[in-house]
Design a protein around this motif. Structure first.
Motif, PDB file in Angstrom:
ATOM      1  N   UNK A   1       0.814  -1.211   0.000  1.00  0.00           N
ATOM      2  CA  UNK A   1       0.000   0.000   0.000  1.00  0.00           C
ATOM      3  C   UNK A   1       0.845   1.257   0.000  1.00  0.00           C
ATOM      4  N   UNK A   2       0.237   2.351  -0.466  1.00  0.00           N
ATOM      5  CA  UNK A   2       0.968   3.616  -0.594  1.00  0.00           C
ATOM      6  C   UNK A   2       1.351   4.191   0.772  1.00  0.00           C
ATOM      7  N   UNK A   3       0.676   3.730   1.837  1.00  0.00           N
ATOM      8  CA  UNK A   3       0.975   4.232   3.176  1.00  0.00           C
ATOM      9  C   UNK A   3       2.253   3.618   3.753  1.00  0.00           C
ATOM     10  N   UNK A   4       2.819   2.614   3.088  1.00  0.00           N
ATOM     11  CA  UNK A   4       4.015   1.940   3.603  1.00  0.00           C
ATOM     12  C   UNK A   4       5.285   2.676   3.187  1.00  0.00           C
ATOM     13  N   UNK A   5       6.321   2.564   4.017  1.00  0.00           N
ATOM     14  CA  UNK A   5       7.630   3.135   3.713  1.00  0.00           C
ATOM     15  C   UNK A   5       8.435   2.077   2.949  1.00  0.00           C
ATOM     16  N   UNK A   6       8.520   2.241   1.637  1.00  0.00           N
ATOM     17  CA  UNK A   6       9.184   1.223   0.815  1.00  0.00           C
ATOM     18  C   UNK A   6      10.671   1.107   1.136  1.00  0.00           C
ATOM     19  N   UNK A   7      11.274   2.199   1.608  1.00  0.00           N
ATOM     20  CA  UNK A   7      12.699   2.154   1.946  1.00  0.00           C
ATOM     21  C   UNK A   7      12.947   1.196   3.108  1.00  0.00           C
ATOM     22  N   UNK A   8      12.005   1.129   4.039  1.00  0.00           N
ATOM     23  CA  UNK A   8      12.164   0.218   5.176  1.00  0.00           C
ATOM     24  C   UNK A   8      11.903  -1.228   4.771  1.00  0.00           C
ATOM     25  N   UNK A   9      11.045  -1.423   3.796  1.00  0.00           N
ATOM     26  CA  UNK A   9      10.705  -2.785   3.359  1.00  0.00           C
ATOM     27  C   UNK A   9      11.773  -3.349   2.425  1.00  0.00           C
ATOM     28  N   UNK A  10      12.480  -2.483   1.728  1.00  0.00           N
ATOM     29  CA  UNK A  10      13.436  -2.926   0.713  1.00  0.00           C
ATOM     30  C   UNK A  10      14.440  -3.960   1.210  1.00  0.00           C
ATOM     31  N   UNK A  11      15.065  -3.772   2.396  1.00  0.00           N
ATOM     32  CA  UNK A  11      16.037  -4.784   2.853  1.00  0.00           C
ATOM     33  C   UNK A  11      15.426  -6.169   3.008  1.00  0.00           C
ATOM     34  N   UNK A  12      14.154  -6.223   3.428  1.00  0.00           N
ATOM     35  CA  UNK A  12      13.481  -7.522   3.576  1.00  0.00           C
ATOM     36  C   UNK A  12      13.276  -8.158   2.208  1.00  0.00           C
ATOM     37  N   UNK A  13      12.840  -7.360   1.248  1.00  0.00           N
ATOM     38  CA  UNK A  13      12.616  -7.888  -0.102  1.00  0.00           C
ATOM     39  C   UNK A  13      13.933  -8.365  -0.718  1.00  0.00           C
ATOM     40  N   UNK A  14      15.017  -7.645  -0.431  1.00  0.00           N
ATOM     41  CA  UNK A  14      16.315  -8.013  -1.009  1.00  0.00           C
ATOM     42  C   UNK A  14      16.765  -9.397  -0.574  1.00  0.00           C
ATOM     43  N   UNK A  15      16.380  -9.815   0.625  1.00  0.00           N
ATOM     44  CA  UNK A  15      16.803 -11.128   1.121  1.00  0.00           C
ATOM     45  C   UNK A  15      15.973 -12.250   0.518  1.00  0.00           C
ATOM     46  N   UNK A  16      14.902 -11.907  -0.196  1.00  0.00           N
ATOM     47  CA  UNK A  16      13.979 -12.921  -0.710  1.00  0.00           C
ATOM     48  C   UNK A  16      13.987 -13.029  -2.227  1.00  0.00           C
ATOM     49  N   UNK A  17      14.973 -12.472  -2.887  1.00  0.00           N
ATOM     50  CA  UNK A  17      15.051 -12.560  -4.343  1.00  0.00           C
ATOM     51  C   UNK A  17      13.714 -12.150  -4.967  1.00  0.00           C
ATOM     52  N   UNK A  18      13.334 -10.941  -4.659  1.00  0.00           N
ATOM     53  CA  UNK A  18      12.000 -10.438  -5.028  1.00  0.00           C
ATOM     54  C   UNK A  18      12.058  -9.592  -6.297  1.00  0.00           C
ATOM     55  N   UNK A  19      11.056  -9.755  -7.141  1.00  0.00           N
ATOM     56  CA  UNK A  19      10.906  -8.925  -8.343  1.00  0.00           C
ATOM     57  C   UNK A  19       9.962  -7.773  -8.000  1.00  0.00           C
ATOM     58  N   UNK A  20      10.426  -6.541  -8.151  1.00  0.00           N
ATOM     59  CA  UNK A  20       9.627  -5.382  -7.750  1.00  0.00           C
ATOM     60  C   UNK A  20       8.972  -4.743  -8.984  1.00  0.00           C
ATOM     61  N   UNK A  21       7.662  -4.570  -8.892  1.00  0.00           N
ATOM     62  CA  UNK A  21       6.904  -3.978  -9.999  1.00  0.00           C
ATOM     63  C   UNK A  21       6.247  -2.686  -9.500  1.00  0.00           C
ATOM     64  N   UNK A  22       6.484  -1.592 -10.188  1.00  0.00           N
ATOM     65  CA  UNK A  22       5.816  -0.328  -9.871  1.00  0.00           C
ATOM     66  C   UNK A  22       4.756  -0.074 -10.928  1.00  0.00           C
ATOM     67  N   UNK A  23       3.527   0.132 -10.478  1.00  0.00           N
ATOM     68  CA  UNK A  23       2.449   0.516 -11.384  1.00  0.00           C
ATOM     69  C   UNK A  23       2.387   2.051 -11.359  1.00  0.00           C
ATOM     70  N   UNK A  24       2.605   2.673 -12.494  1.00  0.00           N
ATOM     71  CA  UNK A  24       2.668   4.145 -12.524  1.00  0.00           C
ATOM     72  C   UNK A  24       1.527   4.693 -13.379  1.00  0.00           C
TER      73      UNK A  24
END
Length: 249
Positions: free
Chosen positions: A78-101
């Protein structure tokens, strides 16, 4: 190689949930949206895709176990989340990040975060005020819902840029309401059985993005539109009699 985890982010109303919905073509698949006070999108998707697994915030341990077992997962951020704080967690999980613009807008703000950028709705909003309410157990008649939704989206309680909700109707049906400023509001019936025995015990709720929202007025107006126990029983009895008549004719 297909990534097992796909994290999807973007502005409210840009089409994150709809994009994920289009990806539900492989099994097994899991959906998780962290830090949502009311799981409106999750409930809507679960009604349409009963074979997909949906987890709540308190099931994160189960989430990691399922991911470790190889389940394909979509994480809606959700847009209310701080993506910078979540990024390290995603990095450990081999995650593909998709931005809908938003269509026809610059995607520069997302280029550093996203692996893939997808064009979404042009009517997305960048409003920052969010009001959320869990309305489980409340029942409303269709006419009152229409009046409430018109007032809400036309500015009676502040400038609303995005609103969505799941509402239980007097005839036992459950509907999903969707509004993005600049687009026509719509209601879609959810693929759920009629609830005709007392107050519904399945999730309903409202989420509103906007500015200068009169949250107390929104909550009070919705409450005033809802039916009493006696009225709910009356409507449910009418529907049950109607369904019996339809079955024997």
């Amino acid at each position: 190689m297909k990534q097992l985890i796909t994290a999807v982010a973007g502005l409210p109303g840009v089409g994150k949930t709809d994009w994920i919905r289009q990806q539900f073509t492989q099994k097994p698949t899991l959906y998780f949206s962290p830090a949502t006070r009311v799981g409106i999108d999750q409930t809507r998707l679960a009604a349409e895709f009963p074979s997909v697994q949906f987890l709540a915030d308190d099931q994160q341990a189960q989430l990691w176990n399922l991911l470790a077992s190889g389940v394909t997962a979509y994480l809606e951020l959700g847009y209310h989340l701080d993506l910078a704080q979540i990024a390290p967690i995603l990095d450990t999980r081999d995650c593909h990040r998709v931005a809908i613009v938003p269509a026809r807008r610059q995607a520069a703000d997302w280029e550093e975060w996203a692996d893939e950028i997808v064009e979404g709705s042009s009517t997305a909003t960048d409003a920052t005020a969010l009001w959320v309410a869990n309305t489980t157990g409340h029942v409303i008649d269709p006419d009152s819902l229409e009046v409430f939704w018109d007032e809400l989206t036309q500015g009676a309680y502040g400038t609303v840029s995005r609103a969505k909700g799941i509402f239980e109707l007097a005839d036992g049906l459950s509907v999903y309401g969707d509004f993005v400023a600049g687009r026509k509001p719509q209601f879609d019936e959810l693929n759920l059985p009629r609830w005709l025995e007392g107050r519904p015990q399945r999730l309903s709720g409202i989420e509103v993005w906007g500015n200068q929202l009169d949250e107390n007025a929104i909550a009070q107006t919705f409450q005033d539109c809802c039916l009493s126990d006696a009225a709910i029983r009356h409507y449910q009895q009418q529907v049950k009699e109607m369904l019996i008549e339809e079955a024997i004719t």
